[in-house]
Structures are given as C-alpha cells and as structure tokens.
Write a protein that holds these residues in place. Structure first.
Motif, PDB file in Angstrom:
ATOM      1  N   LEU A  23      44.218  14.613  66.003  1.00 42.42           N
ATOM      2  CA  LEU A  23      43.471  15.744  65.465  1.00 42.42           C
ATOM      3  C   LEU A  23      42.160  15.278  64.829  1.00 42.42           C
ATOM      4  CD1 LEU A  23      46.213  17.953  63.748  1.00 42.42           C
ATOM      5  CD2 LEU A  23      45.423  17.974  66.116  1.00 42.42           C
ATOM      6  N   LEU A  52      48.807  12.845  69.953  1.00 38.74           N
ATOM      7  CA  LEU A  52      47.756  13.845  69.768  1.00 38.74           C
ATOM      8  C   LEU A  52      46.933  13.477  68.537  1.00 38.74           C
ATOM      9  CD1 LEU A  52      46.751  16.557  71.003  1.00 38.74           C
ATOM     10  CD2 LEU A  52      48.130  17.721  69.276  1.00 38.74           C
ATOM     11  N   TYR A  84      54.075  14.970  67.738  1.00 38.64           N
ATOM     12  CA  TYR A  84      53.218  14.594  68.868  1.00 38.64           C
ATOM     13  C   TYR A  84      52.304  13.440  68.455  1.00 38.64           C
ATOM     14  CZ  TYR A  84      54.756  19.318  70.015  1.00 38.64           C
ATOM     15  OH  TYR A  84      55.515  20.442  70.229  1.00 38.64           O
ATOM     16  N   LEU A  97      50.494  24.053  68.909  1.00 41.48           N
ATOM     17  CA  LEU A  97      49.846  23.916  67.606  1.00 41.48           C
ATOM     18  C   LEU A  97      50.083  25.175  66.767  1.00 41.48           C
ATOM     19  CD1 LEU A  97      47.896  21.813  66.187  1.00 41.48           C
ATOM     20  CD2 LEU A  97      46.071  23.384  66.784  1.00 41.48           C
ATOM     21  N   ILE A 146      53.430  25.197  65.093  1.00 43.75           N
ATOM     22  CA  ILE A 146      53.466  24.362  63.886  1.00 43.75           C
ATOM     23  C   ILE A 146      52.837  25.100  62.707  1.00 43.75           C
ATOM     24  CG2 ILE A 146      52.655  22.217  62.836  1.00 43.75           C
ATOM     25  CD1 ILE A 146      52.730  20.932  65.581  1.00 43.75           C
ATOM     26  N   MET A 178      50.144  16.979  75.280  1.00 43.27           N
ATOM     27  CA  MET A 178      50.081  16.758  73.830  1.00 43.27           C
ATOM     28  C   MET A 178      49.645  15.339  73.515  1.00 43.27           C
ATOM     29  SD  MET A 178      50.752  19.737  72.850  1.00 43.27           S
ATOM     30  CE  MET A 178      50.868  19.540  71.067  1.00 43.27           C
ATOM     31  N   GLN A 192      52.875  17.090  60.436  1.00 43.25           N
ATOM     32  CA  GLN A 192      53.789  17.593  61.462  1.00 43.25           C
ATOM     33  C   GLN A 192      53.385  17.124  62.854  1.00 43.25           C
ATOM     34  OE1 GLN A 192      56.767  19.534  61.245  1.00 43.25           O
ATOM     35  NE2 GLN A 192      56.519  18.661  59.204  1.00 43.25           N
ATOM     36  N   VAL A 193      52.097  17.132  63.137  1.00 39.62           N
ATOM     37  CA  VAL A 193      51.616  16.672  64.440  1.00 39.62           C
ATOM     38  C   VAL A 193      51.911  15.191  64.623  1.00 39.62           C
ATOM     39  CG1 VAL A 193      49.538  16.203  65.805  1.00 39.62           C
ATOM     40  CG2 VAL A 193      49.854  18.446  64.739  1.00 39.62           C
ATOM     41  N   ASN A 194      51.724  14.395  63.578  1.00 42.49           N
ATOM     42  CA  ASN A 194      52.013  12.954  63.670  1.00 42.49           C
ATOM     43  C   ASN A 194      53.483  12.697  63.969  1.00 42.49           C
ATOM     44  OD1 ASN A 194      49.363  12.271  63.200  1.00 42.49           O
ATOM     45  ND2 ASN A 194      49.652  11.914  61.006  1.00 42.49           N
TER      46      ASN A 194
END
Length: 300
Positions: free
Chosen positions: A128, A126, A123, A292, A295, A95, A118-120
């Motif tokens: 995007l 990661l 993870y 992913l 999420i 990730m 959410q990714v920040n």
C-alpha cells in the motif's frame, strides 16, 4: 491512414504542463530538451493547432485554450493506458504489487493504521502506497492516473468514477462539561448561542455531510472561524468556545481523551456519513478493490 498521437507525445505535453519549463520537463521524461520540444511540435502539427505559446527571449511559455483541453484529455488517455498495463499483470496473484490508496484527513488517522496491519497479515505481497489529501485533490489525482483507489466520505460528486459503499460512520456533537450543564437535553439548535457551532474548512467534505445529516439549517449558529483539522475543532470546544460535530470513528480512536468534553446526540435522527471506495471505471483491479473494501468494512 489516419495518424494518431503517441502516448510518448502526450506524456511530454502533460509533463510540460506540470513544470512549465522545457528543461525540467525533459529531465522528468529522461530525454533531451530538443527531443521533448520536437515531440510537442510534432504533436501540434498532427493536431493542426498551437498548444503552447513560446517566448524564447523571456524563456516563458503559456498553454493555449486548446492546449489546456488537450492536456486534460491526454491525462485521461495516459490513465487508461496505465490501466491497460495493469490488466496484463492481473493474470497472476491480483493481491500483489503496489497499490496507491488515497484517503481524506477526517478518515485517514483513524483507519489507515488498521488497514495497513490487516493487509500485511492477509495479503503480504500487496504494497500500500498511501496519500492523505482533500477529496477534490484526490479525485483529480485518481482521474489523472496518479492514484488507484480512494477511501472517501460519500455522497460526493465523483465525476463518473465507480464507487462502492462499505460502511457508515455516525456523527456526534461534543460540548464542554461546563456548557453541557446549561443546555437542555435533547439538544435543539435554537437553544445554542449564535456563532457557537464550529466547523472544518469547506475543503473538507465532512462539514457538508455533518451539516446535512444533523439538520443544521440555522446559519447564524455557525461560527465564521473554520478549522483545518478535527483536532483543532476539539481544542476549540474543549476551551468552552462552543460545540462541533465529530465522527464516531474519531471518538472511538480517542480524539476526545483527556478533554473536558461531553458527547451528545445531534438533533438529526440517525446522523451519519457513508464511507466508500472510489476508482476509475477503466481499472482492471476491481477484484483488489473488492477485497480492500471488505477489510475497510470490517474495520468500520
């Protein structure tokens, strides 16, 4: 011993097909024009066929039929080679690093902001890299190795790619309050005037999904005007010109705010589209796509 084309030669050929100019292709490949030209000529000798017809006087070039076929195969091989490189990177934290994510316009405005947030949080390593485009263009980019994973509305022909459904997005119909007062509920398409249902351009798969899910079979009810975005559809309906189908995710994100519109159930029972992730079968980043997908599932 059999000789095989090099990835460098294939890269030269694909770049030339994109630019149709030897000088520009050489610049993109960071080589001299003579190096690129020799590389393609060597490839032609290896394959024993002409790939490119050159007119030095007119300074033009045309790909032969075989050349176009070789370009298509070369793109696939280059995509597989990128997946091979990614495999070695997956020995550490999966990730992390850049992840090229494509998403269609009828999903992107209502999902990507939350996805990035959410990714920040979950993870932070990661990164995007987002692209919004039509289903056809995104699938072509995925096949050519220009994207890693797509967020699409399903079902759709994904040309042998891998996929996973992560959620559903229901369809609603919207109509102006003035028109709603003259329509009997529950709605029947037969009660609507001809050419009163507005849809998106055919390039947007939402049109096919909505028409199918909502059981709209009367073509005479469809207006010949087609919109380029959901916001345009909303404006058409808000001005009392008819009705249309809007995904629930768009409604929940306020696309109908400050509009004189009423939301009604479409005639189709449990009308919805599926939201899914799509990726190349050769990709080594399946674990990333799974996380992913979780999420996206939570956001839906």
């Amino acid at each position: 011993m059999n000789k095989f084309p090099s990835l460098k030669q294939l890269h030269y050929l694909v770049t030339l097909s994109e630019t149709h100019h030897f000088g520009e292709a050489a610049k993109r490949c960071f080589v001299s024009q003579s190096t690129l030209s020799s590389g393609i000529q060597n490839l032609e000798e290896l394959l024993d066929c002409h790939l490119v017809e050159r007119d030095t006087k007119a300074k033009t070039l045309v790909f032969t039929s075989m050349g176009e076929q070789v370009v298509d195969r070369a793109r696939e091989l280059l995509a597989c080679s990128r997946d091979l490189v990614e495999l070695s990177r997956c020995s550490g934290d999966v990730m992390e690093g850049p992840l090229r994510v494509g998403c269609i316009p009828t999903i992107a405005p209502f999902l990507l902001c939350g996805l990035v947030q959410q990714v920040n949080i979950l993870y932070p390593k990661l990164n995007l890299l987002l692209r919004e485009d039509t289903t056809v263009n995104l699938l072509e980019a995925l096949q050519h190795g220009e994207m890693d994973v797509l967020i699409l509305a399903l079902p759709v022909d994904i040309h042998g790619m891998s996929s996973k459904v992560v959620g559903r997005d229901g369809f609603k119909m919207v109509i102006s309050k003035n028109q709603a007062a003259s329509v009997t509920m529950p709605l029947h398409y037969a009660d609507l005037p001809d050419k009163s249902v507005f849809l998106l351009e055919k390039e947007h798969c939402l049109t096919e999904h909505a028409v199918s899910a909502c059981k709209l079979t009367s073509k005479e009810k469809i207006n010949p005007f087609t919109a380029t975005s959901l916001h345009t559809l909303v404006q058409m309906v808000a001005n009392g010109l008819g009705t249309t189908f809007i995904p629930e995710m768009a409604i929940k994100h306020g696309i109908l705010e400050n509009q004189n519109l009423v939301v009604i159930e479409p005639p189709g029972q449990d009308a919805y589209r599926e939201i899914g992730l799509v990726w190349r079968p050769t990709s080594s980043r399946t674990a990333v796509f799974e996380k992913l997908g979780e999420i996206v599932k939570g956001l839906l």
